[in-house]
Design a protein around this motif. Structure first.
Motif: not given
Length: 403
Positions: A155-165
């Motif tokens: 969940s934590t990784t997912l939030l960061g990844v969608v912002a970065l991509d």
């Protein structure tokens, strides 16, 4: 462009019909975003829009640009510096992997499987679609995380990844447009990179001042005009100085949270209640650009884009996670959480309709993106829930703890 009484009537009907279709979608377990887009298509010029003797192309640009800037601001603020510090290596590696994976898969898929388009170079349209394919819909993802109270490394990784991509997608889109817009490639590329840097700097400076001004606004209800005013200033400057409003608004969101530390929740809380209205307005307006003839004529493009993007996201995220030694559950399941695509993708497609050199190709791109958005927003939350369940990050009904 002049906004007439007929336009205002259409806008009111879009808001009301979008509201009720969204409520109905929620009751039957469907994503509201898909209902908004579908409602907007009913008001396209071929259908109900015909009776208003107007098209949103004539007057909707300032509204859609403002709505998209607000969405970009929220995306930028969805990731904190602490999260980047703790899981930055994995987030950046996965975001690069899944973004470039989707871009490559879509580009090759369209070149190999899609037909030549009359008067439109296939390489150019493949490049545009590949840039747009990198983005993920944070709204759908965040909604699933909140609905199921999911917590854990995925969940934590997912939030960061969608912002970065989304940031990567905006940058890649700017570069692609510079490469194919005619003239010297070197010159266009230099201009694109300069505009990207200016966008980030303007957003960062505005974020600093927003963070410094916020403590002086003691009444919580007055934080909204402060935040909204800052977004509008950045968006307006982007129009005048010709840099990316999306990237600048994203930098504004990230840096204002960074400078405010824990107080950032109070600032972003002021705009939370406005979020759904912005989504409603943006997606219903986007739906009005629907053209059935273009949609039916390019079903092959829709299918190739749809499947190639998913394949690229799955393979690319897994590769990036392995390379950065992310937890095994993140490596195995994160790709399934990256299926949703909506706001930023639709916004990038819409920006083409306001550029004379891309006026013709924009109709094709907008309709393909709208069609796939409907599908992605239906299946995306389901695949995201599937991934979170497999990773054991959705609380059980009995214990209330992740399983």
């Amino acid at each position: 462009m002049e906004i007439t009484q007929s336009n205002i009537l259409l806008l009111g009907l879009l808001l009301l019909s979008g509201l009720f279709s969204g409520q109905l979608a929620s009751k039957i377990g469907m994503p509201r975003v898909a209902a908004y887009v579908f409602t907007g298509t009913l008001f396209s010029p071929e259908l109900l829009g015909h009776f208003f003797k107007t098209t949103p192309d004539d007057w909707s640009q300032p509204i859609t640009q403002t709505a998209l800037a607000i969405i970009a601001f929220i995306i930028g603020g969805s990731i904190t510096a602490a999260q980047l510090q703790r899981m930055g290596k994995s987030m950046i590696g996965i975001a690069l992997g899944e973004s470039l994976g989707a871009a490559l898969a879509v580009f090759l898929g369209l070149l190999v499987l899609a037909p030549t388009l009359d008067g439109i170079p296939l390489v150019s349209i493949a490049l545009i679609f590949s840039a747009i394919s990198t983005t993920t819909a944070p709204a759908g993802t965040i909604a699933v995380l909140h609905q199921y109270r999911a917590k854990g490394p995925l969940s934590t990784t997912l939030l960061g990844v969608v912002a970065l991509d989304d940031a990567l997608g905006i940058i890649l889109f700017a570069i692609v447009i510079a490469l194919i817009s005619g003239g010297s490639i070197e010159y266009n590329l230099e201009i694109a990179l300069f505009e990207i840097i200016v966008a980030i700097i303007v957003g960062a400076v505005a974020g600093f001042f927003l963070a410094k001004l916020a403590p002086y606004v003691h009444k919580k209800s007055m934080l909204l005009p402060l935040t909204l005013g800052s977004i509008l200033v950045v968006s307006g400057l982007s129009e005048i100085l010709h840099f990316s409003a999306l990237l600048s608004a994203m930098a504004l969101g990230f840096l204002s949270r960074f400078f405010l530390f824990s107080a950032g929740d109070k600032l972003f809380g002021s705009i939370d209640f406005l979020e759904e209205t912005v989504f409603l307005l943006f997606f219903t307006l986007a739906g009005t650009h629907f053209h059935s003839a273009i949609f039916l004529q390019h079903l092959d493009l829709i299918l190739v884009y749809f499947f190639a993007r998913i394949l690229g996201k799955l393979i690319g995220s897994g590769f990036g996670a392995k390379l950065t030694k992310a937890p095994i559950l993140v490596t195995r399941w994160l790709g399934f959480s990256l299926v949703p695509q909506a706001g930023v993708a639709v916004g990038l497609a819409l920006t083409l309709s306001h550029q004379a050199e891309f006026k013709e190709v924009s109709l094709v791109i907008i309709n393909v993106i709208l069609a796939t958005t409907l599908i992605y927003e239906f299946i995306g939350p389901l695949t995201a829930r599937f991934a979170l369940q497999k990773a054991g990050e959705i609380p059980t009904a009995k214990t209330g703890t992740p399983r």
